[in-house]
Design a protein around this motif. Structure first.
Motif, PDB file in Angstrom:
ATOM      1  N   LEU A 288       0.869  -1.172   0.000  1.00  0.00           N
ATOM      2  CA  LEU A 288       0.000   0.000   0.000  1.00  0.00           C
ATOM      3  C   LEU A 288       0.903   1.219   0.000  1.00  0.00           C
ATOM      4  O   LEU A 288       1.710   1.391   0.912  1.00  0.00           O
ATOM      5  N   GLY A 289       0.785   2.056  -1.014  1.00  0.00           N
ATOM      6  CA  GLY A 289       1.671   3.215  -1.095  1.00  0.00           C
ATOM      7  C   GLY A 289       0.911   4.515  -0.939  1.00  0.00           C
ATOM      8  O   GLY A 289      -0.200   4.643  -1.439  1.00  0.00           O
ATOM      9  N   SER A 290       1.493   5.460  -0.226  1.00  0.00           N
ATOM     10  CA  SER A 290       0.866   6.774  -0.097  1.00  0.00           C
ATOM     11  C   SER A 290       1.809   7.750   0.593  1.00  0.00           C
ATOM     12  O   SER A 290       2.648   7.355   1.397  1.00  0.00           O
ATOM     13  N   ALA A 291       1.613   9.042   0.287  1.00  0.00           N
ATOM     14  CA  ALA A 291       2.298  10.079   1.054  1.00  0.00           C
ATOM     15  C   ALA A 291       1.495  10.395   2.310  1.00  0.00           C
ATOM     16  O   ALA A 291       2.047  10.857   3.308  1.00  0.00           O
ATOM     17  N   THR A 292       0.193  10.126   2.239  1.00  0.00           N
ATOM     18  CA  THR A 292      -0.698  10.429   3.355  1.00  0.00           C
ATOM     19  C   THR A 292      -1.633   9.238   3.550  1.00  0.00           C
ATOM     20  O   THR A 292      -2.778   9.283   3.117  1.00  0.00           O
ATOM     21  N   PRO A 293      -1.123   8.168   4.165  1.00  0.00           N
ATOM     22  CA  PRO A 293      -1.937   6.956   4.293  1.00  0.00           C
ATOM     23  C   PRO A 293      -3.258   7.236   5.018  1.00  0.00           C
ATOM     24  O   PRO A 293      -3.357   8.176   5.801  1.00  0.00           O
ATOM     25  N   SER A 294      -4.249   6.415   4.724  1.00  0.00           N
ATOM     26  CA  SER A 294      -5.504   6.508   5.466  1.00  0.00           C
ATOM     27  C   SER A 294      -5.203   6.182   6.922  1.00  0.00           C
ATOM     28  O   SER A 294      -4.265   5.448   7.232  1.00  0.00           O
ATOM     29  N   LEU A 295      -6.000   6.724   7.827  1.00  0.00           N
ATOM     30  CA  LEU A 295      -5.739   6.465   9.244  1.00  0.00           C
ATOM     31  C   LEU A 295      -5.917   4.991   9.591  1.00  0.00           C
ATOM     32  O   LEU A 295      -5.257   4.481  10.492  1.00  0.00           O
ATOM     33  N   GLU A 296      -6.802   4.310   8.851  1.00  0.00           N
ATOM     34  CA  GLU A 296      -6.959   2.863   9.068  1.00  0.00           C
ATOM     35  C   GLU A 296      -5.632   2.154   8.800  1.00  0.00           C
ATOM     36  O   GLU A 296      -5.185   1.314   9.579  1.00  0.00           O
ATOM     37  N   THR A 297      -5.029   2.487   7.679  1.00  0.00           N
ATOM     38  CA  THR A 297      -3.776   1.835   7.291  1.00  0.00           C
ATOM     39  C   THR A 297      -2.641   2.230   8.240  1.00  0.00           C
ATOM     40  O   THR A 297      -1.839   1.388   8.654  1.00  0.00           O
ATOM     41  N   TRP A 298      -2.600   3.498   8.593  1.00  0.00           N
ATOM     42  CA  TRP A 298      -1.556   3.981   9.513  1.00  0.00           C
ATOM     43  C   TRP A 298      -1.678   3.254  10.848  1.00  0.00           C
ATOM     44  O   TRP A 298      -0.676   2.838  11.450  1.00  0.00           O
ATOM     45  N   PHE A 299      -2.904   3.095  11.287  1.00  0.00           N
ATOM     46  CA  PHE A 299      -3.176   2.397  12.540  1.00  0.00           C
ATOM     47  C   PHE A 299      -2.724   0.933  12.440  1.00  0.00           C
ATOM     48  O   PHE A 299      -2.063   0.409  13.348  1.00  0.00           O
ATOM     49  N   ASN A 300      -3.033   0.284  11.330  1.00  0.00           N
ATOM     50  CA  ASN A 300      -2.620  -1.109  11.143  1.00  0.00           C
ATOM     51  C   ASN A 300      -1.105  -1.249  11.109  1.00  0.00           C
ATOM     52  O   ASN A 300      -0.551  -2.222  11.623  1.00  0.00           O
ATOM     53  N   ALA A 301      -0.441  -0.267  10.510  1.00  0.00           N
ATOM     54  CA  ALA A 301       1.023  -0.314  10.476  1.00  0.00           C
ATOM     55  C   ALA A 301       1.563  -0.133  11.894  1.00  0.00           C
ATOM     56  O   ALA A 301       2.484  -0.845  12.323  1.00  0.00           O
ATOM     57  N   GLY A 302       0.963   0.798  12.634  1.00  0.00           N
ATOM     58  CA  GLY A 302       1.393   1.038  14.006  1.00  0.00           C
ATOM     59  C   GLY A 302       1.205  -0.189  14.884  1.00  0.00           C
ATOM     60  O   GLY A 302       1.993  -0.444  15.799  1.00  0.00           O
ATOM     61  N   ALA A 303       0.161  -0.942  14.593  1.00  0.00           N
ATOM     62  CA  ALA A 303      -0.121  -2.134  15.392  1.00  0.00           C
ATOM     63  C   ALA A 303       0.710  -3.335  14.930  1.00  0.00           C
ATOM     64  O   ALA A 303       0.575  -4.429  15.481  1.00  0.00           O
ATOM     65  N   GLY A 304       1.540  -3.128  13.902  1.00  0.00           N
ATOM     66  CA  GLY A 304       2.411  -4.207  13.452  1.00  0.00           C
ATOM     67  C   GLY A 304       1.776  -5.154  12.455  1.00  0.00           C
ATOM     68  O   GLY A 304       2.389  -6.126  12.041  1.00  0.00           O
ATOM     69  N   ARG A 305       0.536  -4.874  12.063  1.00  0.00           N
ATOM     70  CA  ARG A 305      -0.086  -5.764  11.079  1.00  0.00           C
ATOM     71  C   ARG A 305       0.496  -5.541   9.691  1.00  0.00           C
ATOM     72  O   ARG A 305       0.506  -6.459   8.870  1.00  0.00           O
ATOM     73  N   TYR A 306       0.926  -4.332   9.385  1.00  0.00           N
ATOM     74  CA  TYR A 306       1.616  -4.048   8.125  1.00  0.00           C
ATOM     75  C   TYR A 306       3.033  -3.598   8.456  1.00  0.00           C
ATOM     76  O   TYR A 306       3.244  -2.931   9.463  1.00  0.00           O
ATOM     77  N   GLU A 307       3.968  -3.965   7.591  1.00  0.00           N
ATOM     78  CA  GLU A 307       5.333  -3.481   7.802  1.00  0.00           C
ATOM     79  C   GLU A 307       5.483  -2.098   7.170  1.00  0.00           C
ATOM     80  O   GLU A 307       5.147  -1.889   6.006  1.00  0.00           O
ATOM     81  N   LEU A 308       5.986  -1.161   7.966  1.00  0.00           N
ATOM     82  CA  LEU A 308       6.126   0.219   7.488  1.00  0.00           C
ATOM     83  C   LEU A 308       7.490   0.444   6.837  1.00  0.00           C
ATOM     84  O   LEU A 308       8.529   0.160   7.432  1.00  0.00           O
ATOM     85  N   LEU A 309       7.471   0.945   5.611  1.00  0.00           N
ATOM     86  CA  LEU A 309       8.702   1.315   4.908  1.00  0.00           C
ATOM     87  C   LEU A 309       8.577   2.787   4.552  1.00  0.00           C
ATOM     88  O   LEU A 309       7.523   3.227   4.109  1.00  0.00           O
ATOM     89  N   THR A 310       9.632   3.544   4.753  1.00  0.00           N
ATOM     90  CA  THR A 310       9.526   4.997   4.606  1.00  0.00           C
ATOM     91  C   THR A 310      10.478   5.545   3.552  1.00  0.00           C
ATOM     92  O   THR A 310      11.656   5.173   3.526  1.00  0.00           O
ATOM     93  N   LEU A 311       9.945   6.409   2.694  1.00  0.00           N
ATOM     94  CA  LEU A 311      10.788   7.184   1.782  1.00  0.00           C
ATOM     95  C   LEU A 311      10.603   8.646   2.186  1.00  0.00           C
ATOM     96  O   LEU A 311       9.575   9.247   1.918  1.00  0.00           O
TER      97      LEU A 311
END
Ligand code: ADP
Ligand code: ZN
Ligand code: ZN
Length: 663
Positions: A288-311
């Motif tokens: 899932l790519g975005s400069a401004t992820p949806s809060l749902e996705t951001w929340f899932n990344a924070g909870a460790g369900r998605y791996e966060l990669l940053t550019l």
């Protein structure tokens, strides 16, 4: 005896049983022609069994099996079952909605066009755009290592950070492994550059492009290319996630926060969420790519369900994110909607032969035509909404139902002939700018002058080459475009979104501003964003100025948690419309009593929509919330079974699971 359970396009939540003769080569996933009532229909075999609840004597045999398209795969059928049950939609309608119209008709499929001589070569041959920088290389390595099994990644990269380069390199790996890649984007018509970039990057690959504006034959061919496994790459809008892909190896969702991933009719699915399910079923990674992820996705990344990669940096060496400044409208009055600071900034760009973009989220000339003598304002006869004045045809347009009227010559209430346009839309801003800068070439882009895709693509390409000095436009101009000479973005009426009652409006505004701002300064010259506002101290603007998405998201999530909104709870809306509001409200009130709510599930009171009347229908909705997804799903299952009998004739209703739009 073999009994086939067939999904048909009828609004009933059940499958229909038919007989197949012993030895007839028909399996789950086959399209079949069956007798239904007095006519024949095309259905899809969901299961093959050896018994039926219907007496055998009453079962009819199928007419024939269609073999002109590949059998629909087991994981595709599984995805359909999931979507039907999650979004509370009959399986027959879900399956039908996922197939291109031609595959559900009795007409034979169009013959394959003589393949335009495609240069033959290695499909995975990748014409590199750039050597990846360290952050890109890290993302490619992490995702690349996950190929072959399910894993979800959030690629959080600022605008211009080179996310597309990351997708392309991963796609090259997947194609080299003999697998297919699926890339979903919000809107293809607006970003013809993207398709061109894919084709340049993979000169020998077969790329199927899928979106709803394709005409029937082209869509059927693209779908078949994907379903047969002939296309190595499928690039499309949300509906492309419903394509069978026998060798799916990677799913990419670009701009995953974009609201256009959510379908707002029929099967009201989220293309992004469906993409995650799809990847799970196929056993492949999803990015899932975005400069401004949806809060749902951001929340899932924070909870460790998605791996966060940053550019975190722009990819072009030397290119910086634009600086964002607010222009305080309390200190500086705007003339014709434009503050002096904004006018000066545009003049400076003109002097340097750079481009400016004036962004206003409202098309037409003026949103209101009013009588200053008595207060009358032109309204739509069919909607509880104001008519928007358009200058091109000098008529009033309703943006909710499409109705049009001539401009009245006098106020219908008091006879005053001096009717005034109030407020401003793109056309009026264009007029003002033309008056201020008579030498400038002004290009306006909104839905009114971009009806034809080809024309829009040409205009955008021209802007990319530096044609046009000042661009005026709506969010159509915000997305994805790469305009090298653009160095200034001015945002005119952002505040209106801050005053909205929708809890998602701040999140949306941040995303829009970051995205539109991201159009500027994509090369060496730095970009600047000026936001006209009466609330310069608002935390949303402050976060934008600092480019602090994480801080903004954290404060939004804290508010959502305190107020009990998603992603901390799950919700669904029951919406209804009828010719009188009393009918609509009575239905919703009785609907609230139909099924006993389990513990922890909250059924709210019905509320009319902000624009209650639309196209002659009075609309209202009722929200249900639960902190437990399974409890909500179980309630919705029972509810959707009970609702049809409770609805009076003439009333239309639907359920929207995970709704994102409330007015
Ligand atoms: P995003 O999709 O994140 O907005 P893009 O992939 O469109 O960003 O890249 C933005 C610009 O940076 C493009 O012009 C692209 O060609 C360029 N670019 C991408 N990666 C690199 C790199 N590693 N080095 C130099 N330029 C790059
Ligand atoms: Zn009047
Ligand atoms: Zn209307």
């Amino acid at each position: 005896m073999r009994v086939l359970r067939v999904a048909l396009e009828v609004p009933v939540a059940k499958l229909f049983d038919y007989l197949a003769s012993e030895g007839e080569p028909v399996e789950a996933g086959d399209r079949v022609v069956v007798p239904f009532g007095t006519r024949q229909r095309v259905g899809v075999v969901i299961e093959v069994g050896d018994g039926s609840r219907v007496a055998t004597a009453r079962l009819k045999p199928i007419a024939r099996v269609l073999v002109d398209a590949p059998r629909l795969s087991a994981d595709w059928l599984e995805q359909m079952r999931f979507l039907a049950s999650y979004y509370q939609r009959p399986l027959g309608e879900t399956v039908a909605g996922a197939l291109p119209p031609r595959l559900r008709s009795l007409k034979p499929l169009p013959r394959k066009p003589k393949a335009a001589a495609q240069a033959s070569g290695d499909a995975s041959r990748y014409v590199a755009g750039h050597e990846p920088n360290a952050a890109q290389a890290q993302a490619i390595a992490r995702i690349g290592a996950a190929l072959g099994s399910f894993r979800a990644f959030l690629l959080h990269g600022i605008t211009g950070s080179g996310k597309t380069e990351v997708y392309l390199r991963l796609i090259a790996k997947v194609v080299a492994d003999g697998r297919q890649a699926l890339a979903l984007v919000p809107e293809i018509g607006l970003t013809p550059q993207l398709e061109a970039r894919f084709r340049e990057a993979f000169p020998y690959a077969r790329i199927a492009v899928l979106h709803s504006a394709l005409e029937d034959t082209a869509r059927t061919h693209a779908w078949l290319d994907a379903a047969r496994g002939d296309a190595q790459i499928v690039l499309g809008t949300r509906l492309a996630v419903l394509t069978p892909l026998p060798r799916l190896g990677l799913v990419v969702v670009d701009e995953e926060h974009d609201a256009s991933f959510k379908q707002q009719e029929g099967l009201r699915y989220s293309g992004r969420d469906a993409a995650i399910v799809r990847a799970k079923l196929a056993g492949c990674p999803v990015v899932l790519g975005s400069a401004t992820p949806s809060l749902e996705t951001w929340f899932n990344a924070g909870a460790g369900r998605y791996e966060l990669l940053t550019l975190a940096e722009r990819a072009v060496p030397g290119a910086k994110l634009p600086s964002v400044r607010t222009v305080d409208l309390r200190a500086e009055t705007a003339q014709h909607g434009l503050a002096a600071t904004v006018v000066e900034a545009i003049a400076a760009r003109l002097a340097r032969a750079e481009q400016s973009l004036v962004f206003i989220n409202r098309r037409g000339y003026a949103p209101v035509l009013a009588c200053e003598a008595c207060g009358w304002a032109a309204g739509c006869n069919r909607c509880s909404a104001r008519m928007v004045l358009h200058s091109a045809d000098r008529r009033l347009h309703c943006h909710h139902c499409g109705a049009q009227q001539p401009i009245p010559r006098a106020c219908p209430t008091c006879g005053n002939v001096d009717l005034r346009p109030l407020g401003r839309g793109t056309q009026r801003v264009e007029e003002t700018l033309a008056g201020l800068f008579p030498q400038a070439r002004i290009v306006r882009i909104d839905r009114d002058n971009a009806r034809r895709r080809g024309e829009l693509a040409r205009t955008l390409a021209g802007i990319g080459r530096g044609e046009g000095d000042i661009l005026v436009g709506t969010q159509m101009l915000a997305k994805g475009h790469d305009f090298p000479k653009l160095t200034l973005v001015c945002v005119l009426n952002a505040d209106s979104a801050l005053l909205s009652t929708d809890y998602r409006s701040a999140e949306r505004l941040y995303a829009t501003l970051a995205q539109v701002g991201g159009r500027s300064g994509r090369r060496e010259q730095p970009g600047e964003v000026l936001v006209q506002t009466r609330f310069p101290g608002h935390p949303m603007y402050q976060a934008l100025i600092r480019n602090d998405f994480a801080g903004f998201a954290a404060s939004q999530l804290a508010e959502r948690e305190a107020a009990g909104f998603p992603p901390f709870i799950h919700e669904a809306a029951l919406r209804a419309e009828a010719t009188t509001l009393a009918t609509t409200m009575a239905f919703l009130r009785s609907a609230a009593q139909l099924v006993e709510a389990p513990a922890g599930l909250r059924v709210y009171d019905p509320v009319p929509h902000t624009i209650t009347r639309r196209a002659g229908y009075e609309r209202a909705q009722l929200v249900v919330q639960s902190s437990s997804r399974p409890a909500l799903q179980e309630f919705l299952r029972l509810w959707s079974a009970a609702l049809p009998a409770a609805a009076p004739s003439g009333l239309r209703w639907h359920l929207d699971v995970d709704p994102i739009e409330f007015d």
